[in-house]
Enzyme design. Structure first.
Site, mmCIF file in Angstrom:
data_model
loop_
_atom_site.group_PDB
_atom_site.id
_atom_site.type_symbol
_atom_site.label_atom_id
_atom_site.label_comp_id
_atom_site.label_asym_id
_atom_site.label_seq_id
_atom_site.Cartn_x
_atom_site.Cartn_y
_atom_site.Cartn_z
ATOM 1 N N HIS A 187 1.825 15.117 3.053
ATOM 2 C CA HIS A 187 0.786 15.642 3.944
ATOM 3 C C HIS A 187 -0.326 16.321 3.172
ATOM 4 O O HIS A 187 -1.498 16.237 3.532
ATOM 5 C CB HIS A 187 1.405 16.666 4.904
ATOM 6 C CG HIS A 187 2.013 16.008 6.094
ATOM 7 N ND1 HIS A 187 3.166 16.435 6.673
ATOM 8 C CD2 HIS A 187 1.600 14.947 6.795
ATOM 9 C CE1 HIS A 187 3.453 15.647 7.695
ATOM 10 N NE2 HIS A 187 2.519 14.749 7.782
ATOM 11 N N ARG A 291 -1.361 2.554 12.465
ATOM 12 C CA ARG A 291 0.102 2.570 12.388
ATOM 13 C C ARG A 291 0.574 3.774 13.197
ATOM 14 O O ARG A 291 0.015 4.862 13.047
ATOM 15 C CB ARG A 291 0.569 2.704 10.945
ATOM 16 C CG ARG A 291 0.247 1.506 10.063
ATOM 17 C CD ARG A 291 0.730 1.765 8.636
ATOM 18 N NE ARG A 291 0.759 0.569 7.829
ATOM 19 C CZ ARG A 291 -0.198 0.220 6.959
ATOM 20 N NH1 ARG A 291 -1.257 0.999 6.809
ATOM 21 N NH2 ARG A 291 -0.089 -0.880 6.251
ATOM 22 N N ARG A 327 -1.012 -0.449 16.741
ATOM 23 C CA ARG A 327 0.221 -1.222 16.605
ATOM 24 C C ARG A 327 1.378 -0.396 17.150
ATOM 25 O O ARG A 327 1.509 0.786 16.829
ATOM 26 C CB ARG A 327 0.453 -1.536 15.129
ATOM 27 C CG ARG A 327 1.716 -2.332 14.898
ATOM 28 C CD ARG A 327 1.870 -2.686 13.446
ATOM 29 N NE ARG A 327 2.301 -1.545 12.642
ATOM 30 C CZ ARG A 327 2.412 -1.581 11.317
ATOM 31 N NH1 ARG A 327 2.092 -2.680 10.657
ATOM 32 N NH2 ARG A 327 2.828 -0.527 10.653
ATOM 33 N N GLU A 425 3.368 -11.659 10.374
ATOM 34 C CA GLU A 425 3.951 -11.186 9.112
ATOM 35 C C GLU A 425 5.329 -11.779 8.860
ATOM 36 O O GLU A 425 5.917 -11.576 7.808
ATOM 37 C CB GLU A 425 3.985 -9.658 9.067
ATOM 38 C CG GLU A 425 4.617 -8.994 10.264
ATOM 39 C CD GLU A 425 4.464 -7.475 10.254
ATOM 40 O OE1 GLU A 425 4.087 -6.910 9.214
ATOM 41 O OE2 GLU A 425 4.740 -6.852 11.291
ATOM 42 N N ASN A 446 1.387 -7.764 3.670
ATOM 43 C CA ASN A 446 2.422 -7.070 2.881
ATOM 44 C C ASN A 446 3.795 -7.650 3.208
ATOM 45 O O ASN A 446 4.567 -8.009 2.322
ATOM 46 C CB ASN A 446 2.439 -5.566 3.194
ATOM 47 C CG ASN A 446 1.088 -4.902 2.986
ATOM 48 O OD1 ASN A 446 0.267 -5.416 2.253
ATOM 49 N ND2 ASN A 446 0.869 -3.785 3.636
ATOM 50 N N ASP A 447 4.083 -7.737 4.506
ATOM 51 C CA ASP A 447 5.386 -8.281 4.885
ATOM 52 C C ASP A 447 5.417 -9.796 4.766
ATOM 53 O O ASP A 447 6.442 -10.373 4.390
ATOM 54 C CB ASP A 447 5.755 -7.841 6.307
ATOM 55 C CG ASP A 447 6.353 -6.449 6.300
ATOM 56 O OD1 ASP A 447 7.233 -6.194 5.451
ATOM 57 O OD2 ASP A 447 5.945 -5.604 7.109
ATOM 58 N N ARG A 457 9.432 -5.671 -0.912
ATOM 59 C CA ARG A 457 8.125 -5.105 -1.271
ATOM 60 C C ARG A 457 8.229 -3.743 -1.943
ATOM 61 O O ARG A 457 7.290 -3.287 -2.578
ATOM 62 C CB ARG A 457 7.210 -5.024 -0.034
ATOM 63 C CG ARG A 457 7.737 -4.125 1.048
ATOM 64 C CD ARG A 457 6.975 -4.289 2.346
ATOM 65 N NE ARG A 457 5.905 -3.323 2.516
ATOM 66 C CZ ARG A 457 5.201 -3.177 3.625
ATOM 67 N NH1 ARG A 457 5.460 -3.944 4.682
ATOM 68 N NH2 ARG A 457 4.257 -2.289 3.720
ATOM 69 N N CYS A 494 -4.787 -7.293 7.866
ATOM 70 C CA CYS A 494 -4.775 -5.834 7.698
ATOM 71 C C CYS A 494 -3.812 -5.383 6.600
ATOM 72 O O CYS A 494 -3.580 -4.193 6.438
ATOM 73 C CB CYS A 494 -4.437 -5.148 9.017
ATOM 74 S SG CYS A 494 -2.819 -5.594 9.665
HETATM 75 C C1 PEP Z 1 1.708 -5.549 6.556
HETATM 76 O O1 PEP Z 1 2.912 -5.814 6.608
HETATM 77 O O2 PEP Z 1 0.888 -6.180 5.872
HETATM 78 C C2 PEP Z 1 1.156 -4.412 7.315
HETATM 79 C C3 PEP Z 1 -0.152 -4.243 7.455
HETATM 80 O O3 PEP Z 1 1.980 -3.532 7.872
HETATM 81 P P1 PEP Z 1 2.937 -2.496 7.086
HETATM 82 O O4 PEP Z 1 2.433 -2.407 5.672
HETATM 83 O O5 PEP Z 1 2.815 -1.223 7.852
HETATM 84 O O6 PEP Z 1 4.288 -3.124 7.198
HETATM 85 MG MG MG Z 2 4.245 -5.069 8.116
#
Ligand code: PEP
Ligand code: MG
Length: 539
Positions: A187, A291, A327, A425, A446-447, A457, A494
């Site tokens: 934080h 998020r 989301r 994802e 990312n996922d 990851r 994203c």
């Molecule tokens: C992703 O998976 O790319 C994403 C944007 O969500 P998070 O990183 O929160 O899983």
């Molecule tokens: Mg994700």
């Protein structure tokens, strides 16, 4: 690491960029001698009084700080108000423990739980608890709990610094923060970024002494009592940073980014309202990803409908008519949430997470859907579901949402069903994209990369393999973008690759025209699009 005749240099991790040259001030909490315990009744009264004083101090701080900083402090106030939690501590005093001993051992237990969490975000919550532990103990030991005097513009150095101590320091004359431990996701790091205070964490062991310091938030270095040469190099880095920021920010003020004559929409990712305090956020075309897991982990419990509605409404008010994509809870996998996610899974990344979990826990999901349906009438809200694998899941979520709206309207509460989209994802979703009747798609690279490349990851050992530019990942991104173009459904991306200038040419070539990036990357990404448009390289 000795780097010159005069100065010592230490390297850590960046938590907030920027440069500071100023006096070096250590602010470690001093450990006082143990207090002399009284009778059982005296000890119970002493603790009750210390809790009341601490509550008042934190409430005063929250009132001055306001906004998201106040929300962060609410976590501490909530714990001080939690009679179930306090009951066990007073019981220990009843069994003969001194007030400070009982308090410390209860808080240490909680801190150890947070510390042992795999998730760095949860780990970072332990410093909030350590702050509360030390504040109450300090009061029990007769201290005032007040902030040390710090000269303006100083490089403040501590082992770790909790949010309330950060807020007690007067940063109006600038200054920076150098932590021996700490985390970029804590934080206090969020507060530092929001206020533009440079901050470096995880510096390790450094000497107690030093008169002046150079803190480089970009290179993540701290130099003590620098030599003339160190100072010259520092000033050169500071100047080059200033110039590149100035030219990127000048581009930021231009209304739109475009590439080959097509408009590129640039939105931002946020986890909470605090991220909107970033100076560049105002230039975004909207919020591409909010998020909401932050709401789950921040307050030590599941947030009620009002708390959620307040958070969503604040973002919509900030955005005015710009789109805001929120989301729904994406808990599980790398984001465990106690009391919500399951802890009996052999492989949580492939487990009951994201929308799967929300559908399995409708009583929790319904609270979020109510808050979102109420927020939908207040601005340009879109809602998306994470970790969607099959069209049936989207339809099940849509039905729950529609039922929620109906119930709210029957209660006479203003509510509506917002535009509903999905995160792409899971590879199956990207491959079967045409089966989803979604109003929009947002690619979670990312996922998506994690599942396509079979690389956890969060496993640093796999970093070289975890390449979002792998042709298999790009193939699925291009496929999704192509479907969107043909079906007239908007597709954005994203994941973190949108904030990485090196990935930009590939993403544009895949057909993407909408990206959601971290606010701190907005200027650089817009500048990179500009360079690519004018035929230049990445620069
Ligand atoms: C992703 O998976 O790319 C994403 C944007 O969500 P998070 O990183 O929160 O899983
Ligand atoms: Mg994700």
């Amino acid at each position: 690491m000795q780097v010159g005749a005069a100065g010592l240099a230490y390297r850590g991790r960046t938590a907030s960029i920027g440069f500071v040259h100023g006096p070096f001030v250590r602010v470690d909490v001093d450990t006082k001698d143990a207090r002399v315990a009284g009778t059982l009744v005296e000890e119970a009264l002493a603790l009750r009084n210390a809790i009341d004083v601490a509550s008042r101090q934190i409430a005063d701080l929250a009132a001055i700080a306001g906004g998201e900083a106040a929300q962060i402090l609410e976590f501490q106030v909530a714990l001080l108000d939690d009679e179930d939690f306090l009951e066990a501590i007073f019981a220990a005093i009843g069994d003969g423990d001194a007030a400070d001993v009982a308090w410390r051992s209860a808080l240490d237990g909680q801190i150890a739980d947070y510390d042992s969490a795999e998730d760095e975000y949860l780990k970072a919550r332990s410093s909030d608890l350590a702050d509360l532990r030390d504040r109450v103990i300090n009061i029990l030991q007769g201290g005032e709990g007040q902030a040390p005097r710090i000269p303006g513009g100083a490089v403040v150095c501590a082992d770790d610094l909790p949010p309330s101590r950060f807020l007690e320091i007067d940063w109006s004359a600038g200054g920076g923060l150098a932590l021996l431990r700490g985390s970029p996701t804590s934080h206090v790091a969020m507060l530092a970024r929001a206020r533009g205070i440079p901050m470096v964490v995880q510096l390790g062991t450094i000497p107690e002494i030093g008169a002046t310091a150079l803190l480089d938030g970009e290179g993540a270095t701290l130099e003590l009592d620098p030599s003339a040469e160190q100072l010259r190099l520092f000033e050169a880095r500071r100047e080059s940073h200033r110039k590149s920021r100035a030219s990127a920010r000048a581009i930021l003020r231009r209304p739109t980014a475009s590439w080959r004559g097509e408009r590129i929409k640039l939105l931002i990712n946020i986890q909470s309202v605090v991220d909107l305090a970033h100076a560049d956020a105002q230039y975004a075309d909207g919020i591409g990803l909010m998020r909401t897991e932050f709401l789950l982990t921040d307050r030590g419990g599941l947030p009620d409908e009002e708390a959620q509605f307040g958070a969503y409404d604040a973002v919509l008010r900030w955005a005015d008519r710009r789109p805001v994509t929120i989301r729904t809870f994406d808990a599980g996998g790398d984001k465990p949430v106690s009391g919500f996610t399951r802890d009996d899974e052999a492989n949580p990344f492939l487990g009951v997470r994201g929308l799967r979990l929300c559908l399995a826990r409708p009583e929790i999901f319904a609270v979020q859907l109510r808050a979102l349906a109420r927020a939908a009438v207040r601005g340009n809200l879109k809602v998306m579901f994470p970790m969607v694998t099959s069209a049936d899941e989207l339809e099940a979520g849509r039905k729950l949402f529609a039922d929620t709206v109906q119930r709210l309207q029957a209660e006479g509460v203003a509510a509506m069903l917002p535009e509903l989209g999905i995160m792409v994802e899971v590879p199956a979703a990207a491959l079967a994209i045409a089966t989803f009747k979604a109003a929009f798609f947002s690619i979670g690279s990312n996922d998506l990369a994690q599942y396509v490349l079979a690389c956890d990851r969060s496993n640093g050992a796999l970093a070289p393999l975890m390449d979002p530019l792998h042709p298999a990942v790009l193939e699925l991104i291009a496929r999704t973008a192509e479907h969107g173009r043909r079906a007239g459904v908007s597709v954005s991306l994203c994941g973190d690759m949108a904030s990485d200038p090196r990935c930009l040419p590939a993403l544009l070539n895949c057909g993407l025209r909408e990206l959601s990036v971290n606010a701190s990357a907005l200027a650089q990404i817009k500048q990179t699009i500009d360079r690519l448009s004018s035929g230049g390289g990445l620069g």
